[in-house]
Scaffold this active site. Structure first.
Site, short mmCIF file in Angstrom:
data_model
loop_
_atom_site.label_atom_id
_atom_site.label_comp_id
_atom_site.label_asym_id
_atom_site.label_seq_id
_atom_site.Cartn_x
_atom_site.Cartn_y
_atom_site.Cartn_z
CB CYS A 7 13.20 87.11 193.95
SG CYS A 7 12.65 87.55 195.70
NE ARG A 45 13.03 91.68 188.07
CZ ARG A 45 11.42 90.80 187.80
NH1 ARG A 45 11.74 90.58 186.40
NH2 ARG A 45 10.60 90.50 188.60
CD1 TRP A 86 14.67 94.44 197.21
CD2 TRP A 86 12.36 93.92 197.69
NE1 TRP A 86 14.25 95.40 197.80
CE2 TRP A 86 13.17 95.17 198.30
CE3 TRP A 86 11.75 93.00 198.64
CZ2 TRP A 86 11.79 95.87 198.71
CZ3 TRP A 86 10.35 93.70 199.00
CH2 TRP A 86 10.55 95.49 199.28
CG ASN A 121 11.28 85.04 192.06
OD1 ASN A 121 12.26 84.77 192.69
ND2 ASN A 121 11.62 85.44 190.91
N GLY A 122 7.78 85.64 194.24
CA GLY A 122 6.34 85.26 195.28
C GLY A 122 5.99 85.56 196.35
CD GLU A 172 10.54 109.25 186.83
OE1 GLU A 172 9.13 109.26 187.30
OE2 GLU A 172 11.32 108.81 186.11
CE LYS A 195 14.27 107.79 188.50
NZ LYS A 195 12.80 107.12 187.68
CD GLU A 254 14.03 105.16 191.72
OE1 GLU A 254 14.25 105.75 190.39
OE2 GLU A 254 13.79 103.96 191.95
CG HIS A 257 -1.13 126.27 199.48
ND1 HIS A 257 -2.21 127.44 200.14
CD2 HIS A 257 -1.69 126.33 198.52
CE1 HIS A 257 -2.75 127.50 199.11
NE2 HIS A 257 -2.15 127.51 197.46
CE LYS A 298 14.19 98.58 185.39
NZ LYS A 298 14.12 99.91 185.57
O1 M6R Z 1 7.95 97.87 186.30
P1 M6R Z 1 7.20 99.52 186.72
O2 M6R Z 1 6.58 100.26 185.74
O3 M6R Z 1 5.10 99.14 186.87
O4 M6R Z 1 6.90 99.64 188.19
C1 M6R Z 1 6.72 100.92 189.00
C2 M6R Z 1 8.04 101.32 189.69
O5 M6R Z 1 8.13 100.35 190.74
C3 M6R Z 1 8.85 102.03 188.96
O6 M6R Z 1 8.51 103.12 187.99
C4 M6R Z 1 9.89 102.39 190.14
O7 M6R Z 1 8.92 103.63 190.79
C5 M6R Z 1 10.90 103.28 189.35
N1 M6R Z 1 12.07 102.09 190.09
C6 M6R Z 1 11.79 104.70 189.18
O8 M6R Z 1 12.51 104.62 188.88
#
Ligand code: M6R
Length: 572
Positions: free
Chosen positions: A2, A27, A74, A100-101, A447, A451, A454, A470, A567
């Protein structure tokens, strides 16, 4: 999650709020809205979907307002419908709030409202804040703000309008950030430095403010205080600079981001008994540097997802350092884990990209990455800067020179883009994909898988290569793409065996490697320069970012704003 924005001044109000909301949209983006302080009362305009849809609605709106607040959401409490969308009005329409929160005692507060004959219309915790403000209002908004804040448990950043003061924004916060921007004749508020304009002041935890075009007045516990001035907020760098997406721009920015990070941390050392903590890609960064940490410190190191760290039996931290990693510095689990680690006696170090974030305030020592603002939800330069930062602080001896060469190696790895685009043709939404590697390559492989998942929604599985047989190998059939990361010469025989095992079952091997023999054994190779295995994830991840990007482009996905995501995940 948010974004909050507020503006009071001479600019056209819908344009000013739209400008802020566009910057904050990364956000959270399932609904958006504004409240305008018009002479005839508070007016709320909201819409489900992206900020662009709200802006369409705002076009042509005739208003005499010069002050307003806005929000991009969000969803947590309640689905993304217009009713649940912010701003929320109080029962008598005297207050409008954006929040927010998470309000942890929202059930109790809902009952309190209902007992007073107020029926909340939305499923949100945020609406209750508007009702409390009006309930506590006895002619003095600041005291209503103070009483409301005292009633709230959990985390909140709130901007509010009061119908009686059409050029004033009230703001208050606890645990969630809120920044006040001050320029001559106009002021604003934003939940994120990227949307704050003018001189920026950080509203402290527990503080509340009255913001008008003449400036901001801030209180804490009933006393006037001066808020902290913020320097070092990387405000600029908005816009895609000619790239089709932020993600691609940020991929291209990686050599510079890594170079600045390594330079700024070149004199820092990280040693001793270490536990790395992070979420998502930041956890993958932790996994990526574990072998280096073990090698340099010559003792065990561990990595925890922040959520799991919170659930471990009370691991004593005496004599140990917890390294909390977060691009945004606002990830709720990571911030909570850092607080918990401090309570258990760990010494704390934050590795964060955003200065003055919640995490950097919790940790006494910080190592800042220098990636600049990252807008694409899928992190790229955030991840490589984290690996570069940790490598710079962990590497010893000759490896330190190799760390200084990482930016150039990342630059060279970008040349794999054409091959990554070709490889992207092997991936399809109905076909599982694997990303595997060994030792430091595990973090990079995980990672790579994250990617792809996501931004394409392809079921991509990241694994230690030795684990494939396994169970997961059952998914490999004709055409299953398997991305095999290989950077450790000592493990070549194992890698070649894995490639053969995959191919024997019809899988298509895509090798991410510098090694000619491994490349030849694969169906397709994404070539990277030869860098020492222990620091290689900052480089080997690059072709996989490009692969994910091109696969998402082929599927016409919303690359910078994938579905269901935001984000930073500021709720636990
Ligand atoms: O801001 P942060 O690094 O703490 O965020 C952690 C994860 O939410 C963030 O890395 C998320 O997995 C990404 N969207 C991946 O691309």
């Amino acid at each position: 999650m948010c974004g909050i924005v507020g503006y009071t001044g001479e600019d056209d109000i819908t344009t000013a709020l739209g400008r802020g909301l566009e910057k904050l949209e990364y956000r959270g983006y399932d609904s958006a809205g504004v409240a305008l302080a018009e002479s005839g009362g508070l007016r709320v305009i909201r819409s489900v979907g992206r900020v662009a849809k709200l802006e369409e609605k705002l076009r042509g709106v005739v208003t005499d307002a010069r002050c307003g607040i806005g929000h991009t959401r969000w969803a947590t409490h309640g689905s993304p419908t217009e009713i649940n969308c912010h701003p929320h009005l109080s029962f008598g329409r005297r207050f409008a709030v954006v929040h927010n929160g998470v309000i942890e005692n929202c059930r109790k507060l809902r009952e309190l409202c209902e007992d007073r004959g107020i029926s909340p219309v939305s499923d949100t915790d945020s609406e209750l804040i508007a009702h409390l403000l009006e309930l506590f209002f006895d002619g003095d908004v600041i005291s209503a703000v103070r009483r409301t804040a005292e009633m709230l448990e959990g985390s909140f950043a709130v901007a509010a309008l009061h119908a009686g003061e059409p050029d004033v924004i009230y703001a208050f916060r606890r645990s969630s950030p809120l920044i006040i921007g001050v320029s001559p004749g106009r002021c604003g508020v934003a939940s994120d430095g990227c949307a704050a304009e003018g001189d920026t002041l950080l509203l402290g935890d527990g503080q509340y403010a009255r913001i008008s075009p003449a400036g901001a007045r801030v209180w804490e516990n009933g006393k006037r205080v001066s808020p902290g001035r913020i320097s070092g907020f990387a405000v600029g760098s908005h816009g895609t600079a000619g790239y089709a997406h932020y993600m691609m721009k940020e991929i291209a920015e990686q050599p510079g981001a890594a170079a600045r990070t390594i330079e700024s941390l070149s004199r820092r050392r990280l040693s001793g008994s270490l536990a790395f903590i992070g979420c998502g890609s930041s956890y993958n960064a932790a996994l990526s540097v574990l072998p280096l940490a073990e090698h340099s410190a010559r003792r065990g190191a561990s990595a925890f997802t922040a959520g799991e760290f919170l659930l471990t039996e009370k691991l004593s931290g005496r004599g140990r350092t917890a390294v909390a990693i977060s691009q945004s510095g606002e990830t709720a689990d990571t911030v909570a884990a850092a607080r918990e680690a401090a309570a258990r006696g760990w010494s704390l170090l934050a590795v964060a990209n955003v200065p003055r974030s919640s995490l950097t305030r919790v940790c006494r020592r910080c190592a800042l990455t220098q990636a600049g603002p990252e807008i694409s939800v899928a992190t790229t330069k955030g991840f490589t800067s984290q690996v570069a930062a940790l490598a710079a602080m962990l590497a010893r001896g000759a490896l330190r020179d190799e760390v200084r060469r990482l930016p150039a190696a990342i630059e060279k790895a970008l040349a794999a883009e054409a091959d990554a685009e070709t490889a992207a043709e092997l991936f399809a939404p109905d076909k599982a994909a694997f990303f595997i590697g060994r030792r430091a390559d595990v973090g990079a492989a995980l990672e790579g898988a994250l990617k792809l998942r996501e931004i394409t929604y392809i079921p991509a599985i990241g694994l230690a290569a030795g684990e494939l047989k396994h169970g997961s190998i059952a998914l490999i059939e004709e055409g299953t793409p398997v991305v095999l990361v290989h950077t450790d010469p000592a493990l070549k025989d194992k890698t070649l065996l894995t490639a053969a095992t995959v191919k024997a079952r019809g899988g298509r091997v895509i090798a991410v490697t510098h090694d000619d023999e491994v490349a030849a054994a694969a169906d397709l190779a994404l070539r990277i320069p030869d860098v020492p295995h222990l620091i290689s994830p900052a480089v080997s991840v690059v072709p996989m970012q490009l692969l994910a990007y091109h696969a998402a482009l082929r599927l016409a996905r919303d690359i910078d704003k994938p579905r269901n995501l935001a984000k930073s995940v500021t709720v636990e």
